[in-house]
Design an enzyme around this catalytic site. Structure first.
Site, PDB file in Angstrom:
ATOM      1  N   GLU A 510       0.840  -1.195   0.000  1.00  0.00           N
ATOM      2  CA  GLU A 510       0.000   0.000   0.000  1.00  0.00           C
ATOM      3  C   GLU A 510       0.882   1.254   0.000  1.00  0.00           C
ATOM      4  O   GLU A 510       0.801   2.109  -0.886  1.00  0.00           O
ATOM      5  CB  GLU A 510      -0.897  -0.021   1.220  1.00  0.00           C
ATOM      6  CG  GLU A 510      -1.640   1.257   1.528  1.00  0.00           C
ATOM      7  CD  GLU A 510      -2.247   1.179   2.924  1.00  0.00           C
ATOM      8  OE1 GLU A 510      -3.467   1.054   3.013  1.00  0.00           O
ATOM      9  OE2 GLU A 510      -1.470   1.231   3.914  1.00  0.00           O
ATOM     10  N   ASP A 707      -9.924   1.355   5.516  1.00  0.00           N
ATOM     11  CA  ASP A 707      -9.863   1.245   4.062  1.00  0.00           C
ATOM     12  C   ASP A 707     -10.867   2.189   3.407  1.00  0.00           C
ATOM     13  O   ASP A 707     -10.577   2.822   2.385  1.00  0.00           O
ATOM     14  CB  ASP A 707     -10.164  -0.195   3.621  1.00  0.00           C
ATOM     15  CG  ASP A 707      -8.912  -1.060   3.539  1.00  0.00           C
ATOM     16  OD1 ASP A 707      -7.889  -0.677   4.148  1.00  0.00           O
ATOM     17  OD2 ASP A 707      -8.955  -2.119   2.887  1.00  0.00           O
TER      18      ASP A 707
END
Length: 839
Positions: A510, A707
């Protein structure tokens, strides 16, 4: 909808437009032009390239509203979707419907030339539904429809001559055989436009008299002729623009000529822009020749940004116009004064009931100088004597007025004494704080994406922040991530570097892929290459079932904490590598495009062996949550960035362009189903149909948590770049900001059930377990302002601008996730998160 400034020519200022047909429906003027675009195919690089149509409207001929795409080559059944030949259109009202006529190249190996199609709508702005087949009996271009005083409809077109035929009452079939129009001058002619006035019928057309097109006309007593040639409406372009194409319309008892010119593309006259000027008739009905102007028509409000470069008159020496930015001509023009006494005049400025005591100018001067503003009448009253300071670039300067005006006046601007001064615009206000309010009142979401316009909103500037402060703030936020005391970027001694989620003591795909995107956006090849080498060495699988994928978590020494991938990493890796290829080429020690293609090719070869699936679920054409552990059985709304697939379709060169475009469309449709219809919230994970997983174990999937924060920013990015789902996305932005606002703009928390209720259990972060007003969500909620239509947006932007990145009350501090999302939001809102086109 976005209002495009002023009737100063050209009137459409954010995209190329040509062949304008103007019509009056229900008291408003609607303009239906064709739409020039840079050619995506080699065969049209030096020719006209048009893929769709927009419609624009105005009720004052000053403020023009873009209603977006109403028809494209991709949604007409009979059109060759790769032809890029959606040329000059028309639209009329009959039978309670709006009929849109357009030429295009038909499908089929044996098809040649052009046909004319029809699309039908209930409103002048659409949606338009195209008929399955073109009109039989017409082979040509540039349709124009005239409905006479008896209600009979006639259609005109060009194609190896100029033709007319009657239309049946259904407006979609010919009622007579085509008749060629005779008695016109010799030479190439096209683009007919017919209208009726005082019992006479006018047949007008572009005509090549020498090397470029004039606008000419003939008159007759019948819609089908015969017509007698009368002369010219407009001479050939003084700057050599090859084509002209036009329409004439009466509005509020004044006639206007709409036409086009290559204002924004002086070196390539296949990219045109729509203009309008007033037109009048002689007593015998003949047309007085129109001289093109930059000023155009309409009255300009004193409070609006007055573009002086669209002057009414200009002095012979010492005053000129030039592009503000030669590399981005849609930024418009500037007025340049270089000699004492140089002047220009701008007519018809409306001061209304008066009260204007201030003015603001956007100016640039390497020398400093003095500018005078006066009324352009015999009295020549002095409004202001303005000292323009020496500067290194554009500044916005406020001044007091010596005189308050009322009603409509012409203005004169002149340079007094030596110096050189450039002026972009000026405007008038009633008090010192009004200019920032004027700017904020004009903030509206744009109607075109950067794939088309290559332009990006600087929402901070629109909200009134100074550019120097914006630049400094963006630099500071970048430095916090990469070089500050709480940095998350660390270089090693072997030409590599990593970004660490410090609170979790690891390196994640990420953060690494985010770092790559940030590096390429800031043109930091050094940072990009260091991060990529680390990813390649420690994270990417070079063989086995997971070949091409990346281990989602590693220790800072490169030891893997897990083997499986998380799909958002691959999503950003591929897009960042393509941008690196577009920016820096592939001739250094890293073949960026080759690396992106390797990831995609490896992913698409996965077939379920060892439960390893492709990055994209092939049944649903949607990205997986993870392509191994759960067999790709569900997805994550925050992994959906449809515009990234548009990038892949254009530049991945992996033979899957159509597939990636379909993925983009499927992703947008999926997001509609994933968003709660009231709150605008989404879960962290869900099924491919948008339904909740109803997970019995764990607490993450069915709530809006960490998220999920990314979704508002991802949708803002898709809007900014592609603008392919604008109505829904605008509604989404309003919806989620409204919900967060209802929770308190300073107190909304970072975890909710999707219906907005309080979560039963809090998900911890870095060992801390508390609901908090997280900076990361503050950032992404502000980024959503790129798509919103309400004034709450300003407050979200202000909150981000003023937010400090520091420990929370309980001591928790997230330099990594909060920091990265904060930086991305600043990039978005300053206009610095961009599509990187091939250099």
């Amino acid at each position: 909808m976005v209002h495009l400034s002023g009737a100063q020519n050209p009137i459409i200022r954010h995209q190329f437009s040509a062949d304008p047909t103007a019509r009056v429906f229900d008291g408003k003027v609607y303009v239906y032009p064709s739409h020039d675009i840079p050619s995506p195919v080699e065969r049209l690089k030096e020719w006209f390239c048009m893929a769709d149509y927009h419609v624009f409207s105005s009720n004052n001929l000053v403020d023009w509203e873009d209603h977006g795409v109403i028809l494209s080559q991709e949604n007409v059944p009979w059109v060759n979707a790769e032809s890029y030949s959606m040329w000059a259109p028309d639209c009329v009202f009959a039978n309670g419907k709006y009929y849109f006529y357009f030429p295009a190249s038909p499908k089929g190996e044996n098809q040649r030339g052009f046909k004319v199609g029809v699309a039908v709508a209930d409103k002048p702005t659409g949606p338009f539904t195209p008929l399955a087949e073109p009109i039989k009996g017409i082979n040509g271009i540039d349709p124009c429809v005239l409905i006479d005083k008896n209600g009979e409809a006639y259609i005109y077109w060009s194609g190896r001559g100029m033709y007319v035929a009657r239309l049946k009452s259904n407006m979609t079939e010919l009622a007579s055989e085509p008749v060629q129009i005779k008695n016109l001058p010799e030479g190439f002619m096209e683009g007919p436009f017919a209208f009726e006035r005082n019992g006479k019928y006018y047949f007008t057309f572009p005509w090549v008299q020498d090397k470029t097109e004039t606008l000419a006309y003939a008159m007759g007593d019948s819609p089908m002729g015969p017509f007698e040639f009368k002369g010219l409406i407009m001479d050939q372009s003084a700057t050599g623009c090859w084509t002209n194409h036009h329409s004439l319309v009466e509005y509020n008892k004044q006639w206007y000529l709409f036409y086009h010119h290559n204002d924004y593309s002086p070196a390539f006259d296949k990219n045109r822009s729509v203009r309008v000027d007033s037109l009048s008739f002689n007593a015998d009905g003949t047309i007085k020749k129109v001289v093109p102007t930059l000023r155009g028509v309409g009255i300009t409000a004193a409070s609006s940004k007055i573009q002086l470069d669209r002057y009414s008159q200009i002095s012979n020496q010492g005053a000129a116009i030039a592009f503000v930015d030669e590399n981005n001509k849609f930024e418009g023009w500037k007025a340049v004064f270089t000699k004492p006494g140089a002047w220009l005049r701008y007519n018809r400025v409306d001061f209304g009931d008066g009260g204007y005591r201030k003015m603001q100018m956007r100016v640039n001067s390497s020398t400093g100088g003095v500018v005078e503003i006066r009324t352009a009448d015999k009295a020549a009253k002095l409004l202001a004597s303005l000292v323009v300071p020496k500067s290194d670039g554009w500044i916005e300067k406020e001044y007091d007025l010596k005189l308050a005006l009322r009603n409509v006046h012409d203005l004169s601007v002149s340079l007094k004494g030596e110096g050189q001064v450039e002026i972009d615009w000026m405007r008038f206000g009633q008090n010192a704080g009004e200019f920032a309010l004027q700017s904020r009142a004009s903030i509206k979401p744009w109607e075109q994406g950067a794939f088309e316009t290559r332009k990006y909103r600087n929402l901070f500037a629109e909200a009134g922040y100074k550019q120097a402060d914006i630049d400094a703030k963006l630099k500071s936020v970048f430095n916090d991530i990469f070089y500050g005391p709480n940095k998350v970027y660390f270089e090693t001694n072997d030409s590599m570097a990593y970004i660490s989620d410090i609170k979790n003591h690891d390196v994640r795909t990420e953060g690494m892929s985010y770092g790559l995107m940030i590096a390429v956006q800031f043109n930091r090849k050094d940072i990009f290459d260091r991060l990529w080498r680390w990813c390649k060495k420690y994270m990417q699988h070079q063989e086995g079932p997971l070949e091409g994928y990346f281990a989602w978590s590693c220790k800072t020494d490169g030891t893997r904490n897990a083997q499986g991938p998380a799909s958002d990493g691959e999503l950003y890796y591929v897009t960042s590598l393509i941008f690196a290829s577009n920016s820096w080429g592939n001739d250094s020690d890293i073949n960026y495009l080759g690396e992106a293609q390797h990831i995609l090719n490896c992913s698409m070869k996965k077939d379920g062996t060892n439960r390893v699936m492709p990055l994209i679920n092939m049944e649903h054409k949607l990205i997986t949550f993870v392509p191994d552990t759960f067999g790709g059985r569900f997805t994550d709304p925050s992994y959906h960035v449809p515009a990234f697939y548009e990038v892949w379709a254009r530049w991945a060169n992996d033979g899957r362009a159509d597939f990636w475009r379909e993925c983009a469309a499927r992703s947008r449709a999926y997001l509609h189903k994933s968003i709660h219809p009231v709150t605008g919230l989404n879960p962290d994970y869900n099924n491919y149909d948008g339904s909740l997983l109803n997970m019995k174990r764990g607490i993450i999937g069915d709530a809006f948590r960490f998220d999920s924060w990314r979704v508002p920013m991802n949708i803002a990015l898709d809007y900014s770049w592609a603008c392919a789902d604008k109505e829904w996305q605008q509604g989404y932005g309003n919806k989620i900001q409204n919900f967060l606002y209802s929770q308190g703009i300073d107190t909304f928390v970072d975890q909710y059930n999707v219906d907005g209720t309080t979560v039963a259990e809090i998900l911890d972060a870095g060992g801390y377990k508390q609901l908090r007003h997280s900076l990361g969500l503050v950032a992404t909620a502000a980024a959503a302002s790129l798509v919103t239509t309400h004034t709450k947006s300003y407050e979200f932007v202000d909150k981000l601008w003023n937010a400090k990145h520091e420990p929370y009350e309980d001591g928790y501090f997230d330099a990594y996730y909060d920091g990265l999302l904060r930086l991305f939001a600043f990039m978005h809102l300053s206009g610095n998160y961009r599509i990187i086109f091939p250099q």
